[in-house]
Write a protein that holds these residues in place. Structure first.
Motif, PDB file in Angstrom:
ATOM      1  N   ALA A 112       2.355  27.467 -11.640  1.00  7.67           N
ATOM      2  CA  ALA A 112       2.296  26.023 -11.410  1.00  7.67           C
ATOM      3  C   ALA A 112       1.417  25.827 -10.180  1.00  7.67           C
ATOM      4  O   ALA A 112       1.558  26.557  -9.204  1.00  7.67           O
ATOM      5  N   ALA A 113       0.490  24.881 -10.247  1.00  5.52           N
ATOM      6  CA  ALA A 113      -0.436  24.698  -9.128  1.00  5.52           C
ATOM      7  C   ALA A 113      -0.714  23.224  -8.916  1.00  5.52           C
ATOM      8  O   ALA A 113      -0.503  22.395  -9.809  1.00  5.52           O
ATOM      9  N   GLY A 114      -1.204  22.910  -7.728  1.00  6.34           N
ATOM     10  CA  GLY A 114      -1.596  21.534  -7.422  1.00  6.34           C
ATOM     11  C   GLY A 114      -3.081  21.361  -7.705  1.00  6.34           C
ATOM     12  O   GLY A 114      -3.888  22.239  -7.372  1.00  6.34           O
ATOM     13  N   LEU A 191       4.181  22.706   1.539  1.00  3.02           N
ATOM     14  CA  LEU A 191       3.026  22.173   0.809  1.00  3.02           C
ATOM     15  C   LEU A 191       1.894  21.898   1.796  1.00  3.02           C
ATOM     16  O   LEU A 191       2.072  22.073   3.004  1.00  3.02           O
ATOM     17  N   GLU A 192       0.759  21.462   1.282  1.00  7.04           N
ATOM     18  CA  GLU A 192      -0.405  21.234   2.132  1.00  7.04           C
ATOM     19  C   GLU A 192      -0.371  19.842   2.752  1.00  7.04           C
ATOM     20  O   GLU A 192       0.152  18.902   2.157  1.00  7.04           O
ATOM     21  N   MET A 210       0.830  29.191  -4.722  1.00  9.65           N
ATOM     22  CA  MET A 210       1.399  30.169  -3.781  1.00  9.65           C
ATOM     23  C   MET A 210       1.599  31.544  -4.410  1.00  9.65           C
ATOM     24  O   MET A 210       2.404  32.333  -3.922  1.00  9.65           O
ATOM     25  N   THR A 233       0.718  20.738 -11.759  1.00  5.19           N
ATOM     26  CA  THR A 233       1.979  19.995 -11.688  1.00  5.19           C
ATOM     27  C   THR A 233       1.939  18.825 -10.724  1.00  5.19           C
ATOM     28  O   THR A 233       2.856  18.018 -10.686  1.00  5.19           O
TER      29      THR A 233
HETATM   30  N1  HPA Z   1       0.259  23.331  -3.350  1.00  3.47           N
HETATM   31  C1  HPA Z   1       0.652  24.610  -3.313  1.00  3.47           C
HETATM   32  N2  HPA Z   1       1.365  25.174  -4.262  1.00  3.47           N
HETATM   33  C2  HPA Z   1       1.699  24.439  -5.325  1.00  3.47           C
HETATM   34  C3  HPA Z   1       1.326  23.096  -5.432  1.00  3.47           C
HETATM   35  C4  HPA Z   1       0.565  22.524  -4.381  1.00  3.47           C
HETATM   36  O1  HPA Z   1       0.191  21.320  -4.407  1.00  3.47           O
HETATM   37  N3  HPA Z   1       1.817  22.635  -6.615  1.00  3.47           N
HETATM   38  C5  HPA Z   1       2.460  23.674  -7.210  1.00  3.47           C
HETATM   39  N4  HPA Z   1       2.403  24.760  -6.420  1.00  3.47           N
END
Ligand code: HPA
Length: 271
Positions: A112-114, A191-192, A210, A233
């Motif tokens: 899952a990533a942003g 988070l960032e 991450m 996500t």
């Molecule tokens: N940043 C870092 N890790 C993540 C994010 C994000 O926005 N969304 C899902 N994992």
């Protein structure tokens, strides 16, 4: 390392007998649904395997699932390990070494990533075509064991080009919104900030997460072809950034998961 690896491999081989997995799959946060499609032959808790680290996140269940998916023998890691949980890079990537030693010839990774790219929307998929590693160390730091791989592994094609092309083609035929792009790995667990999202976009990132990169480095070290895919996500767009919600991330992951599973199954079937 070789000694601990041997003990884990021997344990697993005793459990699975002559079952030979051809494909390894790492399932990311909220993306464990693919397991439903596996005709399970053996399910083995991480906690029972010698030297295996145990996932500390309650929404990761921590099992190796051996079985058949899309006509191929696979082994799926249900529950991945993250650097932010406190493990060393070597611990996080140890399972990848074990899977290679029991015979996998391809590694499939999900996460899952942003999104960092304004054209990539929440709920879309992104096939990784490269990465930028902003995690603080490499899993290869330390004495190199040349039986595992070279001291200075090449990273000019960390993600297999043919698998990327096939994955994009499958997505197109299925009508699934799926991009390709660069994944930036950060440590987390925070988070960032808006300034960080902006920076990650400027340096060339399309998505941020991450995980994944340590496993991919180790797979490349061992000459294992990799395919990796992100479910986007959330949107890390500084101008409209809303507060992070884990529930929302897991909900988006669950919604997009069937699309990802469909691409992975078809790609695995085509191997
Ligand atoms: N940043 C870092 N890790 C993540 C994010 C994000 O926005 N969304 C899902 N994992």
């Amino acid at each position: 390392m070789l000694h601990t690896l041997k003990e884990s491999v021997e344990y697993l081989k005793r459990k699975i007998g002559d079952f030979e997995p051809e494909v390894g799959i790492v399932l990311g946060t909220g993306l464990g649904g693919l397991v439903k499609d596996i005709k399970v032959a053996y399910s083995i808790m991480y906690s029972s395997i010698p030297h295996f680290p145990i996932s500390t996140l309650e929404f990761h269940s921590g099992k190796l699932i051996f079985g058949e998916l899309a006509g191929k023998n696979v082994v799926a890691m249900q529950g991945r390990l993250h650097y932010y949980e406190g493990y060393s890079m070597q611990q996080i990537t140890f399972p990848i070494r074990v899977l290679k030693s029991i015979g996998i010839r391809h590694l499939f990774v999900s996460n899952a990533a942003g999104s960092l790219n304004p054209d990539f929307k929440k709920g879309d998929l992104m096939i990784l075509n490269d990465h930028i590693n902003l995690q603080p160390e490499s899993p290869l730091r330390g004495i190199n064991d040349s039986d595992l791989g070279p001291r200075f592994p090449d990273m000019s094609e960390p993600y297999n080009r043919k698998l990327i092309a096939n994955g994009l083609e499958i997505a197109k035929n299925e009508g699934i919104a799926c991009h390709e792009g660069v994944y930036v790995a950060v440590t987390g667990p925070n988070l960032e900030t808006k300034a960080e999202y902006k920076y990650l976009r400027i340096i060339g990132g399309d998505a941020v997460g991450m995980s994944t990169v340590p496993e991919v480095i180790v797979a490349n070290h061992m000459g294992l072809p990799v395919f990796a895919i992100s479910v986007l996500t959330d949107e890390g767009f500084p101008e409209i950034l809303s507060p992070f919600s884990l529930e929302e991330i897991l909900e988006t992951a669950a919604e997009a998961e069937p699309k990802m599973t469909s691409i992975l199954s078809k790609l695995i079937s085509s191997l």
